[in-house]
Design a protein around this motif. Structure first.
Motif, PDB file in Angstrom:
ATOM      1  N   CYS A 132       0.859  -1.187   0.000  1.00  0.00           N
ATOM      2  CA  CYS A 132       0.000   0.000   0.000  1.00  0.00           C
ATOM      3  C   CYS A 132       0.899   1.241   0.000  1.00  0.00           C
ATOM      4  O   CYS A 132       1.587   1.508   0.973  1.00  0.00           O
ATOM      5  N   HIS A 135      -0.039   3.945   2.610  1.00  0.00           N
ATOM      6  CA  HIS A 135       0.442   3.716   3.975  1.00  0.00           C
ATOM      7  C   HIS A 135       1.853   4.275   4.128  1.00  0.00           C
ATOM      8  O   HIS A 135       2.190   4.867   5.153  1.00  0.00           O
ATOM      9  N   CYS A 140      -3.167   6.307   4.290  1.00  0.00           N
ATOM     10  CA  CYS A 140      -4.136   5.263   3.962  1.00  0.00           C
ATOM     11  C   CYS A 140      -5.363   5.392   4.852  1.00  0.00           C
ATOM     12  O   CYS A 140      -5.269   5.243   6.067  1.00  0.00           O
ATOM     13  N   CYS A 146      -6.713  -2.343   5.851  1.00  0.00           N
ATOM     14  CA  CYS A 146      -6.399  -2.292   4.419  1.00  0.00           C
ATOM     15  C   CYS A 146      -6.042  -3.695   3.918  1.00  0.00           C
ATOM     16  O   CYS A 146      -5.443  -4.487   4.631  1.00  0.00           O
ATOM     17  N   HIS A 150       0.690  -3.277   4.525  1.00  0.00           N
ATOM     18  CA  HIS A 150       1.197  -2.113   5.256  1.00  0.00           C
ATOM     19  C   HIS A 150       2.541  -2.531   5.831  1.00  0.00           C
ATOM     20  O   HIS A 150       2.608  -3.248   6.822  1.00  0.00           O
TER      21      HIS A 150
HETATM   22 ZN    ZN Z   1      -3.469   0.808   2.948  1.00  0.00          ZN
END
Ligand code: ZN
Ligand code: ZN
Length: 179
Positions: A132, A135, A140, A146, A150
């Motif tokens: 991500c 992140h 995020c 998520c 991460h």
């Molecule tokens: Zn995320």
């Protein structure tokens, strides 16, 4: 592969190695027979009030040193997500598939933090598609829930030290006479 078959594959299982639906997913989760990458599920316990950077460095070093015993590791990723399928997952990409196989078999017999480890080969080959990016930027909005990785990173100094010592170790190892 036909388009149809591509559509039936679970995007999350193939790109991130874990999907929130697990075995109940309506899309296909087929384990790879061979891979450079292993996934150790929920290996790291992140305390709810967070972990001190120095403490994390020690933990990172411990896992990295164990992982390197099976062969050169190209990358190691630890997830700090909060959802069950990604929480504390450790991904290790080995230079050689055989080393990944050996590491998987060994980790499956081991305990860590008083819990047995559970490890599998995973399709994840390119972490850039799995991580991500929001992140990394601290933006995020899905937080710990998520479905992308991460990543919790160690300090740069530790990472560089470990990579250097690993490179040196395998260089010496490859020069040793065989037999
Ligand atoms: Zn995320
Ligand atoms: Zn799925």
């Amino acid at each position: 592969m036909s388009n149809n078959e591509e559509n039936r594959r679970c995007h999350f299982y193939y790109k991130i190695g874990a999907c929130r639906h697990g075995d109940k997913c309506s899309k296909k989760h087929t384990r790879p027979a061979k891979s450079h990458t292993i996934l150790i599920y929920n290996m790291v316990d992140f305390p709810s009030d967070g972990i001190h950077p120095q403490e994390f460095d020690v933990l990172y070093e411990d896992i990295y040193m164990e992982a390197c015993k099976f062969g050169p590791v190209r990358s190691m990723v630890i997830c700090e997500n909060r959802n069950d399928h990604l929480r504390g997952n450790v991904y290790l990409y080995y230079e050689r598939e055989q080393d990944a196989e050996d590491a998987k078999n060994n980790f499956n017999t081991r305990w860590f933090n008083e819990r047995p480890l559970y490890c599998d080969l995973t399709h994840v080959a390119d972490f850039r598609e799995a991580i991500c990016r929001k992140h990394d930027l601290g933006t995020c909005e899905r937080g710990g829930d998520c479905n992308f990785m991460h990543v919790r990173r160690p300090s740069t100094r530790i990472r560089i030290d470990l990579e250097k010592s690993q490179a040196k170790h395998w260089q010496i190892e490859s020069k040793k006479p065989k037999g």
